[in-house]
Design a protein around this motif. Structure first.
Motif, mmCIF file in Angstrom:
data_model
loop_
_atom_site.group_PDB
_atom_site.id
_atom_site.type_symbol
_atom_site.label_atom_id
_atom_site.label_comp_id
_atom_site.label_asym_id
_atom_site.label_seq_id
_atom_site.Cartn_x
_atom_site.Cartn_y
_atom_site.Cartn_z
ATOM 1 N N VAL A 51 12.261 -3.830 -1.608
ATOM 2 C CA VAL A 51 12.797 -3.688 -0.253
ATOM 3 C C VAL A 51 13.626 -4.928 0.086
ATOM 4 O O VAL A 51 13.189 -6.060 -0.136
ATOM 5 C CB VAL A 51 11.646 -3.513 0.779
ATOM 6 N N ASN A 52 14.826 -4.699 0.599
ATOM 7 C CA ASN A 52 15.688 -5.808 0.986
ATOM 8 C C ASN A 52 15.356 -6.252 2.416
ATOM 9 O O ASN A 52 15.548 -5.479 3.357
ATOM 10 C CB ASN A 52 17.155 -5.355 0.902
ATOM 11 N N PRO A 53 14.862 -7.506 2.582
ATOM 12 C CA PRO A 53 14.467 -7.958 3.931
ATOM 13 C C PRO A 53 15.608 -7.839 4.943
ATOM 14 O O PRO A 53 15.365 -7.676 6.137
ATOM 15 C CB PRO A 53 14.101 -9.429 3.723
ATOM 16 N N ARG A 54 16.837 -7.918 4.475
ATOM 17 C CA ARG A 54 17.976 -7.843 5.402
ATOM 18 C C ARG A 54 18.213 -6.430 5.929
ATOM 19 O O ARG A 54 18.967 -6.218 6.859
ATOM 20 C CB ARG A 54 19.242 -8.388 4.741
ATOM 21 N N GLU A 55 17.563 -5.474 5.286
ATOM 22 C CA GLU A 55 17.765 -4.085 5.720
ATOM 23 C C GLU A 55 16.609 -3.519 6.520
ATOM 24 O O GLU A 55 16.570 -2.325 6.790
ATOM 25 C CB GLU A 55 18.055 -3.202 4.490
ATOM 26 N N ARG A 74 5.353 -0.894 9.340
ATOM 27 C CA ARG A 74 5.189 -0.698 7.899
ATOM 28 C C ARG A 74 6.210 0.294 7.357
ATOM 29 O O ARG A 74 6.682 1.183 8.063
ATOM 30 C CB ARG A 74 3.771 -0.223 7.579
ATOM 31 N N ILE A 75 6.515 0.101 6.094
ATOM 32 C CA ILE A 75 7.363 1.054 5.366
ATOM 33 C C ILE A 75 6.427 1.810 4.441
ATOM 34 O O ILE A 75 5.711 1.200 3.636
ATOM 35 C CB ILE A 75 8.440 0.323 4.542
ATOM 36 N N GLN A 76 6.414 3.134 4.573
ATOM 37 C CA GLN A 76 5.433 3.893 3.809
ATOM 38 C C GLN A 76 5.924 4.215 2.410
ATOM 39 O O GLN A 76 7.127 4.402 2.178
ATOM 40 C CB GLN A 76 5.041 5.153 4.585
ATOM 41 N N ASN A 77 4.979 4.245 1.482
ATOM 42 C CA ASN A 77 5.244 4.654 0.093
ATOM 43 C C ASN A 77 6.388 3.893 -0.577
ATOM 44 O O ASN A 77 7.271 4.497 -1.183
ATOM 45 C CB ASN A 77 5.513 6.160 0.040
ATOM 46 N N ASN A 81 1.139 5.399 -3.271
ATOM 47 C CA ASN A 81 -0.075 4.855 -2.629
ATOM 48 C C ASN A 81 0.104 3.471 -1.992
ATOM 49 O O ASN A 81 -0.879 2.851 -1.623
ATOM 50 C CB ASN A 81 -1.257 4.753 -3.605
ATOM 51 N N MET A 82 1.319 2.971 -1.913
ATOM 52 C CA MET A 82 1.473 1.644 -1.319
ATOM 53 C C MET A 82 2.441 1.613 -0.139
ATOM 54 O O MET A 82 3.583 2.037 -0.257
ATOM 55 C CB MET A 82 1.933 0.601 -2.326
ATOM 56 N N ASP A 83 1.919 1.095 0.995
ATOM 57 C CA ASP A 83 2.768 0.814 2.149
ATOM 58 C C ASP A 83 3.006 -0.690 2.218
ATOM 59 O O ASP A 83 2.197 -1.478 1.732
ATOM 60 C CB ASP A 83 2.090 1.266 3.450
#
Ligand SMILES: Nc1ncnc2c1ncn2[C@@H]1O[C@H](COP(=O)(O)OP(=O)(O)O)[C@@H](O)[C@H]1O
Ligand SMILES: [Mg+2]
Length: 257
Positions: A51-55, A74-77, A81-83
């Motif tokens: 995941v790009n922190p800037r986005e 949170r960003i799901q999946n 199984n990981m958020d």
């Protein structure tokens, strides 16, 4: 019951993020519902899972400073199984912004309490300091995992970390315990690494995991592909080591009260 674990060491570059990303993703790949919370303004755990922190528009900053519910940050999946609760650079300001705020040390704890029944494992990646962000992490979890680099100064600062753990145990979080020390970046070619490993084992006994994580180029490459090692190169020595580390941590469930 959920297990909550923070990976902490106030030194930078000692393998915290690599350890938390590798173990959390292995736990998720094993089928456990997993939440990874990035509490380091550098956002390396965030990029480590692609995941790009800037986005991202909401992050752990909003949770801590504005008390946005975790479910909104949170960003799901990000993996099966990981958020992920991502971190962005503005989190650096939270160290200072939190200081005058009400219940400043317990913000992560209260945020987690509302979602913890949704997960089997919650992991927190800490920044390289013992400030308000690390205090929030340690006040929120039951277990601390400490990665130690097998180098001469490895034990320097460890006393300070353990003192802080004890203070937080006494003042904020009686359930907190150091549940594992992980020896990382082990270079089998040097006698020093072997000596450091031996010294740490003499001091800390069973707390030190049997598995030692070797220095591995593949482990250092994986973050630039936004992939945990188990996805980037499962055949590498680094992936094998973190599978063994994960098994030792999963095994510990049986020993918990
Ligand atoms: N076992 C290892 N072998 C080789 N490089 C590693 C290993 N563990 C971590 N690294 C690399 O070392 C650097 C610091 O590790 P990192 O996990 O980001 O530490 P921290 O989160 O404590 O600052 C990163 O570039 C990472 O990719
Ligand atoms: Mg880090």
């Amino acid at each position: 019951m959920v297990r909550t674990l923070a990976v902490a060491n106030q030194k930078g570059g000692v393998g915290k993020t690599t350890t938390v990303v590798s173990v959390a993703s292995n736990v998720a790949l094993a089928g456990f519902r997993t939440l990874l919370i990035d509490l380091d303004p550098q956002g390396n755990a965030t990029t480590g899972v692609g995941v790009n922190p800037r986005e991202v528009s909401t992050s752990s900053y909003n949770v801590l400073v504005q008390q946005l519910p975790l479910s909104g940050a949170r960003i799901q999946n990000v993996l099966p199984n990981m958020d992920l609760v991502p971190a962005t650079l503005d989190l650096a300001g939270a160290e200072v912004e939190l200081v005058p705020m009400f219940s400043r040390e317990l913000r992560l704890r209260s945020a987690i309490s509302l979602v913890e029944n949704e997960y089997d494992y919650i992991f927190v990646d800490c920044p390289p300091s013992l400030g308000m962000l690390t205090i929030n992490s340690l006040a929120a979890v039951n277990e601390v995992i400490v990665p130690l680099q097998c180098e001469y100064y490895a034990l320097e600062g460890l006393g300070q970390l353990l003192t802080n753990v004890q203070l937080i145990q006494e003042g904020l979080n009686p359930d907190l315990q150091v549940s594992a020390i992980v020896l990382v970046m082990f270079d089998a070619r040097t006698r020093l690494a072997e000596q450091v490993a031996q010294e740490v084992r003499e001091h800390f006994g069973e707390l030190v995991l049997t598995t030692v994580v070797p220095r591995s180029i593949r482990l250092s490459e994986a973050p630039s592909y936004g992939q945990p090692i188990e996805i980037y190169d499962p055949a590498s020595a680094g992936a094998a080591a973190y599978r063994a580390v994960t098994n030792e941590i999963l095994e510990a469930t049986k020993k918990l009260p």
